[in-house]
Every structure is written in C-alpha cells, then in structure tokens.
Design an enzyme around this catalytic site. Structure first.
Site, short mmCIF file in Angstrom:
data_model
loop_
_atom_site.label_atom_id
_atom_site.label_comp_id
_atom_site.label_asym_id
_atom_site.label_seq_id
_atom_site.Cartn_x
_atom_site.Cartn_y
_atom_site.Cartn_z
N GLY A 14 -33.63 30.95 11.85
CA GLY A 14 -33.52 29.79 12.71
C GLY A 14 -34.88 29.26 13.14
N ARG A 49 -42.76 20.80 5.72
CA ARG A 49 -42.15 21.87 4.93
C ARG A 49 -42.14 23.19 5.70
NH1 ARG A 49 -45.11 24.59 0.26
NH2 ARG A 49 -43.57 25.92 -0.74
N HIS A 66 -39.00 25.63 6.41
CA HIS A 66 -39.01 27.05 6.05
C HIS A 66 -38.78 27.93 7.27
CE1 HIS A 66 -41.07 26.97 1.85
NE2 HIS A 66 -40.31 25.90 2.04
N ASP A 67 -39.27 27.51 8.42
CA ASP A 67 -39.05 28.27 9.64
C ASP A 67 -37.57 28.27 10.00
OD1 ASP A 67 -39.77 29.71 12.02
OD2 ASP A 67 -39.55 27.84 13.14
N HIS A 113 -39.45 14.87 0.22
CA HIS A 113 -40.30 14.95 -0.97
C HIS A 113 -40.97 13.62 -1.28
CE1 HIS A 113 -38.06 18.74 -2.66
NE2 HIS A 113 -38.75 18.98 -1.55
N GLU A 165 -43.14 36.56 7.21
CA GLU A 165 -42.59 35.48 6.38
C GLU A 165 -43.69 34.69 5.67
OE1 GLU A 165 -40.00 32.95 8.69
OE2 GLU A 165 -39.10 34.68 9.69
N ASN A 210 -43.81 31.07 0.57
CA ASN A 210 -44.60 30.50 1.66
C ASN A 210 -46.11 30.57 1.43
OD1 ASN A 210 -42.33 29.82 3.18
ND2 ASN A 210 -42.25 31.81 4.19
N SER A 261 -40.92 31.97 13.72
CA SER A 261 -41.23 33.23 13.04
C SER A 261 -42.12 33.03 11.82
CB SER A 261 -39.95 33.97 12.64
OG SER A 261 -39.09 33.15 11.87
#
Length: 323
Positions: A71, A61, A65-66, A191, A87, A93, A75
């Site tokens: 992109g 995950r 999310h990154d 999931h 972030e 997050n 980060s």
C-alpha cells in the site's frame, strides 16, 4: 464449498478494512498541524522539476511502485539494512530515480513542521505536483497516510505487474488492489512521460518467442525504428515512451498505442480487451478528452490502497530509515 466461503470472507474483510483505512484520509488533513505543507511541497518540487524535468516520470512511477507493494506507506523509500533487502533494491526498482528529491522535500517540510507529515504523504504530493508541472492535471490529494516500518524486496515481484504481462494478468493484478480495468488503462497513460531502457523491451524486437522473431502486436515500421536505436544487447540506451512529447503530460500515449506503437507488452495488451481498447481509441481521437479528469480520479483511488492511518505505522523523521 467451506474453503470458497473462507476465501470470500477474507476478501470481503480486506475490502472493508482497506475502505475504513482510506476513510482516515481527507483533503486538508494538516490544516491545523501543518497548514503550509502543500505550499512547501509545491515550491520544492517546482525547483526540482524545473532543474531536472526528466525526474517527473520516475517519481510518478515511484508512487505507483510504493502503492502496489504494502500500500501507499512510503516503504519504497526505506533503505536496505545488513539483514534485510528493501523494496528499492529489488530488480524492478533498480531503475527508479528521485529518492534524493523526496528527501529534499521532506527536509523542507520538517523544518517547518517537525514530526508531523509522513513520507508517504509527501511522495503522493510530489507525484501530483510533478505531473502538474509537466502540464498535466491537478487534483486534490486526500492526506493522512502514516509511514510503514517494513520494506522487503521479496514482496515486489509478487505484487508489482511487470511490463510483459498480458491483459488478463494486468486486470487481475489491478483488481487485487481494488482497481478496475478503467483504472488500468487510465494509469497506463502515465507512460506519456518518461523514457525506458532498451533492455526492457528488446525481446519484442529480436527474440519474442525464443526463435529470433519480433512481436506481431508491434507495428513493423516502429520495430525498424527501435532497432536502429537499440541493439540486442544494449543495456544503457534510453528510448522515449511517447516519442516527441515525453516531457509533456498529454494524451499522446493513446495515439501511439492505437497505432500499435506501445513500447511494452503491457501497453499493447490494452488493445486486447474491449473496455480498455475502447478507451484507448477514444482518447487517441477525442478533442474533448476526458483523460485528465480520469487520471486525477484514478490517482486518488490508487493513493488510497492499503493506507496506514490513525495510530498505525509512524511519521518518519527521515524517509530512508524507520525511527
């Protein structure tokens, strides 16, 4: 008309720029500079997941999310500073885990090849290996990503699709990242592993439209089961996303969704579109499932979103801080 042409030009320019950057990635990128990188990552990831198999889902995950924010540039791994909230400290997050595991792998790689392999590439490899270790598919990972220097929490809610999105919103969100409806339904299959806090879906059980009702898209028997596990105010308990096999990467998720037992609104939404619904039903019943190959293909595609390559960004010495 002029405005429309201007917007179209921007989208075409971005698409060309993103494609050019992605072409900077290749399998075996570190063949000369750090030939043992994948072996090191696999060894450390195996140790981590063997000791804590529930970390696989959060790490997968984390990679998602990154990539959806700025992109696939690592980060998500940067810490907040006194004048910037990163972030990782944005609301979506806060439930992520596994940062220490990425740091551990990065440290092992640095000992062998200092200043060579990016945190973005390490996160991508760990996500692949963690999936494989839970009996999921293997895929070759094109490498060569560089690390970004910017991480801003305000960009997360703008770019990351939340679990309450409907199918139109989900398809649009994925399209904005160069991913199509098939990628959406395939990547949702992640999931099949992991758990979720009751608070992430309790509205569907107790107050779907604000009048104390339940979500009609959710199977009534499943609602009863979930209510026995989750009270309306529960913020601590976790529920398996694919009951019975949440530690095994398989196609069981699609069987759950087909029975109207997808935990999130975004899971149930996959039955609202002809293309995504057909894929769910196919994988829910197919003995010769294409899910593993499809997942591998979509993960490679996702891993190329807005990457930094060449002289862009940097190679961080530690993943939580810019150099």
């Amino acid at each position: 008309m002029a405005f429309t042409k201007h917007i179209l030009f921007i989208f075409v320019f971005l698409a060309i720029s993103n494609k050019c950057n992605a072409q900077g990635l290749k399998v075996g990128f570190y063949k000369k500079t750090c030939p043992s990188v994948e072996a090191i990552v696999r060894k450390e990831t195996t140790r981590i997941i063997s000791a804590a198999p529930t970390l696989a889902a959060p790490i997968l995950r984390m990679h998602f999310h990154d990539c959806f924010v700025r992109g696939c540039d690592g980060s998500i791994l940067l810490n907040s500073t006194s004048n910037n909230q990163a972030e990782k400290d944005s609301f979506p997050n806060l439930s992520l885990r596994g940062y220490g595991s990425i740091d551990r792998v990065k440290s092992a790689v640095e000992k062998q090849c200092p200043g060579v392999v990016s945190c973005a590439d390490i996160l991508t490899l760990v996500a692949r290996d963690a999936t494989l270790l839970l009996k999921g598919p293997f895929w070759e990972v094109p490498l060569g990503r560089r690390d970004g220097r910017v991480s801003n929490s305000t960009e997360v809610l703008i770019n990351l699709p939340p679990p309450f999105f409907n199918i139109t919103q989900l398809i649009a969100s994925f399209a904005s990242k160069g991913l199509n409806a098939k990628d959406l339904v395939v990547l949702s299959g992640s999931h099949t592993i992991g758990t979720s806090q009751c608070s992430s879906f309790s509205t569907r059980l107790y107050n779907f439209t604000g009048v104390g009702d339940t979500d009609p898209a959710l199977d009534s028997n499943y609602i009863a089961q979930l209510r026995r596990k989750c009270s309306p105010t529960d913020t601590t308990k976790f529920v398996e996303m694919d009951p019975g096999s949440f530690r095994t990467f398989d196609q069981g998720y699609y069987a759950q969704v087909a029975k109207r037992r997808g935990l999130f609104t975004s899971d149930s939404a996959l039955l609202s579109d002809p293309e995504t619904r057909a894929y769910v039903r196919l994988q829910a019943t197919s003995k010769g499932s294409t899910f593993f190959q499809d997942f591998a293909n979509s993960m490679v595609k996702m891993g190329k979103i807005d990457v930094l390559t060449g002289n862009q960004g940097e190679i961080r010495r530690t993943c939580a801080f810019v150099n």
